[in-house]
Design a protein around this motif. Structure first.
Motif, short mmCIF file in Angstrom:
data_model
loop_
_atom_site.label_atom_id
_atom_site.label_comp_id
_atom_site.label_asym_id
_atom_site.label_seq_id
_atom_site.Cartn_x
_atom_site.Cartn_y
_atom_site.Cartn_z
N ALA A 73 5.11 5.83 -2.43
CA ALA A 73 5.63 6.49 -1.22
C ALA A 73 5.15 5.79 0.04
CB ALA A 73 5.22 7.97 -1.21
N VAL A 74 3.92 5.28 0.03
CA VAL A 74 3.41 4.59 1.23
C VAL A 74 3.65 3.08 1.13
CG1 VAL A 74 1.67 6.36 1.69
CG2 VAL A 74 1.03 4.33 0.38
N ARG A 75 4.40 2.67 0.11
CA ARG A 75 4.74 1.27 -0.11
C ARG A 75 3.51 0.37 -0.21
NH1 ARG A 75 8.73 -1.12 3.58
NH2 ARG A 75 7.68 -0.06 5.27
N GLY A 76 2.50 0.86 -0.94
CA GLY A 76 1.32 0.06 -1.21
C GLY A 76 1.64 -1.03 -2.22
N VAL A 77 0.79 -2.08 -2.28
CA VAL A 77 1.04 -3.14 -3.25
C VAL A 77 0.90 -2.58 -4.65
CG1 VAL A 77 0.38 -5.07 -1.76
CG2 VAL A 77 -1.37 -3.90 -3.12
N GLY A 78 1.62 -3.18 -5.61
CA GLY A 78 1.73 -2.63 -6.95
C GLY A 78 0.42 -2.42 -7.68
N ARG A 119 -0.82 -4.35 11.91
CA ARG A 119 0.65 -4.39 11.91
C ARG A 119 1.11 -4.89 13.26
NH1 ARG A 119 1.01 0.69 9.02
NH2 ARG A 119 1.41 0.18 6.84
N ARG A 120 2.33 -5.37 13.32
CA ARG A 120 2.86 -5.84 14.60
C ARG A 120 2.90 -4.73 15.64
NH1 ARG A 120 7.98 -9.25 12.83
NH2 ARG A 120 7.73 -7.77 11.14
N THR A 121 2.91 -3.49 15.17
CA THR A 121 2.93 -2.36 16.09
C THR A 121 1.61 -2.23 16.85
OG1 THR A 121 2.06 -0.94 14.35
CG2 THR A 121 4.44 -1.00 14.60
N GLY A 122 0.57 -2.96 16.39
CA GLY A 122 -0.73 -2.86 17.05
C GLY A 122 -1.73 -2.05 16.24
N ALA A 123 -1.27 -1.36 15.21
CA ALA A 123 -2.18 -0.57 14.37
C ALA A 123 -3.17 -1.50 13.66
CB ALA A 123 -1.38 0.21 13.34
N ARG A 124 -4.44 -1.09 13.63
CA ARG A 124 -5.47 -1.86 12.94
C ARG A 124 -6.36 -0.92 12.16
NH1 ARG A 124 -6.36 -7.05 15.34
NH2 ARG A 124 -4.95 -7.30 17.11
N ILE A 142 -11.54 -11.10 5.07
CA ILE A 142 -10.47 -11.72 5.85
C ILE A 142 -10.33 -10.97 7.19
CG2 ILE A 142 -8.03 -12.39 5.90
CD1 ILE A 142 -8.08 -12.40 2.85
N PRO A 143 -10.66 -11.66 8.31
CA PRO A 143 -10.73 -10.99 9.61
C PRO A 143 -9.37 -10.70 10.24
CG PRO A 143 -11.35 -13.29 9.83
CD PRO A 143 -11.13 -13.05 8.37
N ASN A 144 -8.30 -11.27 9.70
CA ASN A 144 -6.96 -11.06 10.27
C ASN A 144 -5.94 -11.01 9.15
OD1 ASN A 144 -6.40 -10.86 13.15
ND2 ASN A 144 -7.69 -12.70 13.27
N PHE A 145 -5.69 -9.83 8.62
CA PHE A 145 -4.83 -9.72 7.47
C PHE A 145 -3.59 -8.92 7.82
CE2 PHE A 145 -3.41 -8.16 3.34
CZ PHE A 145 -3.56 -9.28 2.55
N PRO A 146 -2.40 -9.58 7.82
CA PRO A 146 -1.18 -8.86 8.17
C PRO A 146 -0.78 -7.87 7.07
CG PRO A 146 -0.66 -11.12 7.51
CD PRO A 146 -2.15 -10.99 7.46
N ALA A 147 -0.68 -6.59 7.40
CA ALA A 147 -0.27 -5.58 6.42
C ALA A 147 1.24 -5.66 6.23
CB ALA A 147 -0.66 -4.20 6.92
N ARG A 148 1.72 -5.23 5.08
CA ARG A 148 3.16 -5.25 4.81
C ARG A 148 3.88 -4.23 5.67
NH1 ARG A 148 4.69 -5.61 -1.29
NH2 ARG A 148 4.31 -3.37 -1.32
#
Ligand SMILES: [Zn+2]
Length: 148
Positions: A73-78, A119-124, A142-148
């Motif tokens: 539901a939250v689209r987490g990795v498998g 996230r690109r929205t600014g959420a961290r 990893i200090p900068n990890f882009p979330a899906r």
């Protein structure tokens, strides 16, 4: 028996890792099995409680344990470590605090992964995981990890 009031460490209770607005809204059963509870307790004892003692302020969990349905539901990795109670996402009061917490975890705890996710929205937030078998903890930071 599942007891949401169960203390995992001095300042953390099981329900903080299990309660989910998404699960509630979608009526998903998010009760962990005993294996996941033991893993969550290990995560608290090895990483989150030492961090809490260092931070001297409450630490809010955005997402802890996720059942299969909730993870979908939250689209987490498998194969997410959230499925096993090995991971938690921490709410960050601000960026500087996040950086201090990240540094503390890397330097002072036995962790598997710590990801400063954004996230690109600014959420961290900080994604932190820990395994009970110490030898298998990868200490991957990893200090900068882009979330899906
Ligand atoms: Zn996470």
């Amino acid at each position: 028996m599942y007891n949401p009031e169960m203390k995992l460490s001095e300042n953390f209770q099981l329900k903080e890792f299990v309660d989910s607005q998404t699960a509630e809204r979608l009526k998903i059963d998010n009760r962990p099995d005993w294996e996941a509870v033991i893993n969550l307790r290990n995560l608290c004892r090895e990483v989150l409680q030492p961090l809490r003692d260092y931070a001297q302020q409450p630490i809010h969990i955005n997402s802890g344990y996720r059942s299969l349905l909730l993870n979908e539901a939250v689209r987490g990795v498998g194969d997410s470590q959230h499925l096993y109670g090995q991971a938690a996402d921490l709410h960050l009061p601000n960026l500087d605090t996040g950086r201090r917490w990240y540094k503390f975890i890397v330097e002072h705890t036995d962790f598997d992964q710590v990801l400063f996710e954004y996230r690109r929205t600014g959420a961290r937030w900080l994604h932190i995981s820990c395994r009970r078998d110490r030898k298998s903890n990868r200490h991957m930071a990893i200090p900068n990890f882009p979330a899906r």
